[in-house]
Write an enzyme that holds these catalytic residues in place. Sequence first.
Site, PDB file in Angstrom:
ATOM      1  N   VAL A  53       0.838  -1.203   0.000  1.00 46.26           N
ATOM      2  CA  VAL A  53       0.000   0.000   0.000  1.00 46.26           C
ATOM      3  C   VAL A  53       0.874   1.254   0.000  1.00 46.26           C
ATOM      4  CG1 VAL A  53      -1.781   1.284   1.249  1.00 46.26           C
ATOM      5  CG2 VAL A  53      -1.922  -1.206   1.108  1.00 46.26           C
ATOM      6  N   CYS A  54       1.920   1.244   0.812  1.00 48.32           N
ATOM      7  CA  CYS A  54       2.825   2.402   0.878  1.00 48.32           C
ATOM      8  C   CYS A  54       3.455   2.691  -0.478  1.00 48.32           C
ATOM      9  CB  CYS A  54       3.935   2.142   1.891  1.00 48.32           C
ATOM     10  SG  CYS A  54       3.375   1.785   3.556  1.00 48.32           S
ATOM     11  N   THR A  55       3.803   1.642  -1.197  1.00 52.91           N
ATOM     12  CA  THR A  55       4.415   1.810  -2.513  1.00 52.91           C
ATOM     13  C   THR A  55       3.490   2.579  -3.442  1.00 52.91           C
ATOM     14  OG1 THR A  55       5.699  -0.229  -2.230  1.00 52.91           O
ATOM     15  CG2 THR A  55       5.385   0.561  -4.488  1.00 52.91           C
TER      16      THR A  55
END
Length: 212
Positions: A44-46
């Site tokens: 998700v962070c990516t």
Amino acid sequence: MSLQLGSIAPDFEQESTHGTIRFHEWAGSSWVILFSHPKDFTPVCTTELGAVANLKAEFDKRGVKPIALSVDDVDSHKRWSVDIEETQRTKLNYPILADVDRKVSGLYGMIHPQASDTLTVRSVFVIDPNKKIRATFTYPASTGRNFDEILRLIDSLQLTDSHSVATPANWKDGDEVVIVPSLQDPAVLAQKFPKGYNAVRPYLRLTPQPNR
């Protein structure tokens, strides 16, 4: 004491992918969004970091500097940046703080022990040129943020700072706005809102967006 709206955003010095960041100095006279991530090399962070990089022109237009944070070190961030750029088809164009010692996370209350006692939640702080915190968001680690909503919020804050208005539910740039209830003098209303307004109720007065 937890940070609240109107609090001065704590200053700090921390390493980042763009070198040492002295936060207030780095922010200068810009608006800032400071947003945290649980850790590097997570899916998700990516997508989030790529989304912000792709929106750079929109942030620039509003005078906003993005800065991300994760509790991993600079070398890890730089390795992860390669993945972000390849998978999200963009160039990372803003710094990622390396908050290995949790210094910034502690100052901003980004670690919520009942969620995780080591990883930061998905916090967002919108900070104005006076270094005041104007808005905050907190998302769980599993939910990616909507950065279009963050841009909409910044549009509202910048508009309402310069005009005697508020923005209604689901407002977007260009929609009608609400005249603040404290403004009652007919002469002032005529001067500020030459396009007129619709008094749906005495306390609910809609007018075209003043800067359009």
